[in-house]
Design an enzyme around this catalytic site. Sequence first.
Site, PDB file in Angstrom:
ATOM      1  N   GLY A  28       0.799  -1.215   0.000  1.00 31.10           N
ATOM      2  CA  GLY A  28       0.000   0.000   0.000  1.00 31.10           C
ATOM      3  C   GLY A  28       0.832   1.266   0.000  1.00 31.10           C
ATOM      4  O   GLY A  28       2.003   1.266   0.399  1.00 31.10           O
ATOM      5  N   ASN A  29       0.240   2.316  -0.500  1.00 31.92           N
ATOM      6  CA  ASN A  29       0.884   3.631  -0.457  1.00 31.92           C
ATOM      7  C   ASN A  29      -0.168   4.719  -0.445  1.00 31.92           C
ATOM      8  O   ASN A  29      -1.267   4.539  -0.962  1.00 31.92           O
ATOM      9  CB  ASN A  29       1.884   3.809  -1.607  1.00 31.92           C
ATOM     10  CG  ASN A  29       1.473   3.071  -2.845  1.00 31.92           C
ATOM     11  OD1 ASN A  29       0.598   3.523  -3.575  1.00 31.92           O
ATOM     12  ND2 ASN A  29       2.058   1.906  -3.076  1.00 31.92           N
ATOM     13  N   SER A  44       8.923   3.823   0.412  1.00 35.52           N
ATOM     14  CA  SER A  44       8.983   2.472  -0.137  1.00 35.52           C
ATOM     15  C   SER A  44       9.678   1.539   0.861  1.00 35.52           C
ATOM     16  O   SER A  44      10.574   1.966   1.586  1.00 35.52           O
ATOM     17  CB  SER A  44       9.771   2.562  -1.446  1.00 35.52           C
ATOM     18  OG  SER A  44      10.024   1.307  -1.951  1.00 35.52           O
ATOM     19  N   GLY A  45       9.260   0.287   0.914  1.00 36.12           N
ATOM     20  CA  GLY A  45       9.961  -0.745   1.677  1.00 36.12           C
ATOM     21  C   GLY A  45       9.943  -0.588   3.185  1.00 36.12           C
ATOM     22  O   GLY A  45      10.916  -0.916   3.860  1.00 36.12           O
ATOM     23  N   SER A  73       7.404   5.893  -2.419  1.00 37.51           N
ATOM     24  CA  SER A  73       6.779   4.680  -2.950  1.00 37.51           C
ATOM     25  C   SER A  73       6.972   4.568  -4.462  1.00 37.51           C
ATOM     26  O   SER A  73       6.915   5.572  -5.174  1.00 37.51           O
ATOM     27  CB  SER A  73       5.287   4.726  -2.632  1.00 37.51           C
ATOM     28  OG  SER A  73       4.600   3.874  -3.486  1.00 37.51           O
ATOM     29  N   GLU A  75       4.935   3.483  -6.437  1.00 38.35           N
ATOM     30  CA  GLU A  75       3.678   3.832  -7.112  1.00 38.35           C
ATOM     31  C   GLU A  75       3.408   5.330  -7.118  1.00 38.35           C
ATOM     32  O   GLU A  75       2.328   5.756  -7.526  1.00 38.35           O
ATOM     33  CB  GLU A  75       2.483   3.090  -6.472  1.00 38.35           C
ATOM     34  CG  GLU A  75       2.547   1.594  -6.476  1.00 38.35           C
ATOM     35  CD  GLU A  75       2.658   0.948  -7.863  1.00 38.35           C
ATOM     36  OE1 GLU A  75       2.732   1.673  -8.881  1.00 38.35           O
ATOM     37  OE2 GLU A  75       2.717  -0.281  -7.909  1.00 38.35           O
ATOM     38  N   HIS A  94      -3.602   3.677  -2.244  1.00 38.52           N
ATOM     39  CA  HIS A  94      -3.529   2.398  -2.955  1.00 38.52           C
ATOM     40  C   HIS A  94      -3.307   1.304  -1.921  1.00 38.52           C
ATOM     41  O   HIS A  94      -2.444   1.439  -1.049  1.00 38.52           O
ATOM     42  CB  HIS A  94      -2.385   2.408  -3.970  1.00 38.52           C
ATOM     43  CG  HIS A  94      -1.993   1.033  -4.402  1.00 38.52           C
ATOM     44  ND1 HIS A  94      -2.864   0.181  -5.049  1.00 38.52           N
ATOM     45  CD2 HIS A  94      -0.847   0.330  -4.241  1.00 38.52           C
ATOM     46  CE1 HIS A  94      -2.253  -0.968  -5.276  1.00 38.52           C
ATOM     47  NE2 HIS A  94      -1.028  -0.920  -4.790  1.00 38.52           N
ATOM     48  N   HIS A  96      -4.277  -3.223  -0.844  1.00 38.50           N
ATOM     49  CA  HIS A  96      -4.531  -4.577  -1.343  1.00 38.50           C
ATOM     50  C   HIS A  96      -5.641  -5.264  -0.553  1.00 38.50           C
ATOM     51  O   HIS A  96      -5.405  -6.298   0.066  1.00 38.50           O
ATOM     52  CB  HIS A  96      -3.251  -5.417  -1.244  1.00 38.50           C
ATOM     53  CG  HIS A  96      -2.105  -4.911  -2.064  1.00 38.50           C
ATOM     54  ND1 HIS A  96      -0.837  -5.437  -1.985  1.00 38.50           N
ATOM     55  CD2 HIS A  96      -2.050  -3.925  -3.004  1.00 38.50           C
ATOM     56  CE1 HIS A  96      -0.041  -4.801  -2.837  1.00 38.50           C
ATOM     57  NE2 HIS A  96      -0.743  -3.873  -3.456  1.00 38.50           N
ATOM     58  N   HIS A 157      -3.678  -7.122  -8.928  1.00 37.13           N
ATOM     59  CA  HIS A 157      -2.885  -6.317  -8.008  1.00 37.13           C
ATOM     60  C   HIS A 157      -3.710  -5.826  -6.817  1.00 37.13           C
ATOM     61  O   HIS A 157      -3.529  -6.334  -5.710  1.00 37.13           O
ATOM     62  CB  HIS A 157      -2.265  -5.157  -8.803  1.00 37.13           C
ATOM     63  CG  HIS A 157      -1.302  -4.336  -8.034  1.00 37.13           C
ATOM     64  ND1 HIS A 157      -0.346  -3.557  -8.619  1.00 37.13           N
ATOM     65  CD2 HIS A 157      -1.155  -4.141  -6.697  1.00 37.13           C
ATOM     66  CE1 HIS A 157       0.359  -2.940  -7.698  1.00 37.13           C
ATOM     67  NE2 HIS A 157      -0.124  -3.274  -6.518  1.00 37.13           N
TER      68      HIS A 157
END
Length: 215
Positions: A28-29, A44-45, A73, A75, A94, A96, A157
């Site tokens: 997610g972001n 990110s990460g 991120s 994305e 964003h 999941h 996704h």
Amino acid sequence: MLYGDLRREVADAFRRLEELGLNWGYSGNISVRAGQGVYVVSPSGVLKSKLRPEDVLVVREDGSVVDGRGKPSVEFKTHLAVYRARRDVNAVVHAHPVYSGVLAALRVGLKPVLEELVLYLGGPIEVAEYAPPGTEELARNVVKALGDRCAVLMANHGALACGSTLEEAIANLGYLERAAKVAVYSRILGTPFELPEETVELERRLYLERRFGKA
Ligand SMILES: [Zn+2]
């Protein structure tokens, strides 16, 4: 800390998403439009439930980091493409979630079977064509499938929702996931009925008026 309140809001939002069962782990972001060409973006990460406000980055349109450590991120490209296409959008989420993921794996969109899907999201909801995460192609596909709506599924996704505020974007992700859950269960039990065409038209008009001030 630059944009401290917004960065705290983003960090807290991930914990809320996890509590609501809409996102987990490193996935997610989230981003929020902070000013002219400046955005607050999750890194990110990083384990998202452990995110601190200072871990959330302040980033320019070209991806350069203004404040904070780490990389934005992957994305962020997709978020940026949404901001460029939609002046009404100030926050992008964003994630999941499971039922949106089921439909994304099947590459099946959401028909207008619930009022909120049309009234709040501007549905029916489409599935963005598959492209690998973090690519310009994915960004283009998402913007295309999103159109003037506030949520979209991403093939194989997950889901993306947007809004005028972060609060609204999270609520929209919740509406999307609930509609996806209803769609999955109702298909197991039978064939769901769609709302009458006139209702969809009327509610789409109300949505567009509220969002863009025009029909
Ligand atoms: Zn993802």
